[in-house]
Scaffold this active site. Structure first.
Site, short mmCIF file in Angstrom:
data_model
loop_
_atom_site.label_atom_id
_atom_site.label_comp_id
_atom_site.label_asym_id
_atom_site.label_seq_id
_atom_site.Cartn_x
_atom_site.Cartn_y
_atom_site.Cartn_z
N SER A 141 0.86 -1.18 0.00
CA SER A 141 0.00 0.00 0.00
C SER A 141 0.89 1.23 0.00
CB SER A 141 -0.89 0.02 1.25
OG SER A 141 -1.53 1.26 1.42
N TYR A 154 -2.17 -0.61 10.26
CA TYR A 154 -2.37 -1.01 8.87
C TYR A 154 -1.09 -0.78 8.08
CZ TYR A 154 -3.79 -0.55 3.98
OH TYR A 154 -3.86 -0.68 2.62
#
Length: 266
Positions: A141, A154
């Site tokens: 990501s 995350y």
């Protein structure tokens, strides 16, 4: 590795980028094994694909190692072999500072994003190494290289995916298996709902960034796979922030903090 005629496993195939990847691969002539915990979503993917026996669906939880370890044999039985693996499945955390985040949420994010990717990779790697050519694609990501307040765990899970993938790339040099790490920016998916996360937005606030459609993200990811690229940055935001974070990491971190401030207030 060209995907036409190959057998590719895709996690998170019930929605979002995962569904788009399944459809893109099928459109390019691949056979696909779509994996997800959401049985209904997989049925919708199958209905949209209209691919007959070229698509198989597999309902399972990638955080359950014993279940994952049985999957390669199941896929091989359906398709004859396995040539590629795209670890796309992932969830975000509740928008909260580390100090306010419960351990259950932390463990859930790490289990899905990191351990799920690790289990799938370990399970399929022996089968991929036995093929004349094969490919592993792991989705990290933009948050895996750039700290995002309110998504620190995350980001940590996706940074772990980044380093795992880069390590695999180095370890598999000289073998038949190529490795690609992908860094998506903002993509128009339902990841917040799928993660069970509510997003607060200040009244009148409207994002200036238009998310990339998942279909376009999938095209760019598969293009990178077919070109055997080491890194794929998906979206202008990912490319810009990659450049800015390399150039001035402290400034880029403060910039992102200002953008995220409203989600952490209240």
């Amino acid at each position: 590795m060209r995907v036409a005629g190959k057998v590719i496993v895709v996690t998170g195939g019930a929605s979002g980028i995962g569904r788009a990847l399944v459809l893109e691969l099928l459109g390019r002539g691949a056979r696909v094994a779509a994996v997800d915990l959401n049985a209904g979503g997989l049925e919708e993917t199958s209905t949209l694909a209209k691919a007959g026996e070229r698509l198989s669906t597999h309902v399972l939880n990638i955080t359950q190692r014993e279940v994952v370890e049985a999957l390669p044999a199941e896929v091989a039985a359906r398709h004859g072999a396995v040539d590629g693996l795209i670890n796309n499945a992932g969830i975000i955390q509740p928008f909260a500072r580390v100090s306010d985040l419960e351990y259950g949420a932390i463990e859930r994010v790490m289990n899905v994003n990191f351990y799920g990717t690790l289990y799938m990779t370990k399970a399929f790697l022996p089968h991929l190494l036995a093929r004349p050519e094969a490919h592993i694609v792991n989705l990290s990501s933009m948050g895996g290289f750039l700290p995002v307040p309110g998504q620190s765990l995350y980001g940590a899970s996706k940074a772990a995916v980044k380093l795992l993938t880069e390590g695999l790339y180095a370890e598999l040099l000289g073998t038949s298996v190529r490795v690609t790490v992908v860094f998506p920016g903002a993509v128009a998916t339902n990841i917040t709902a799928n993660s069970g996360v509510e997003v607060r937005q200040a009244e009148g606030q409207r994002g200036s960034l238009k998310p990339l459609p998942p279909e376009e993200a999938a095209r760019r990811i598969i293009a990178g796979m077919e070109q055997d690229r080491f890194r794929v940055l998906v979206g202008s935001d990912a490319r810009l922030m990659d450049f800015l974070y390399r150039l001035a990491p402290a400034w880029a971190t403060r910039f992102i903090q200002r953008q995220m401030r409203s989600l952490l207030e209240g």
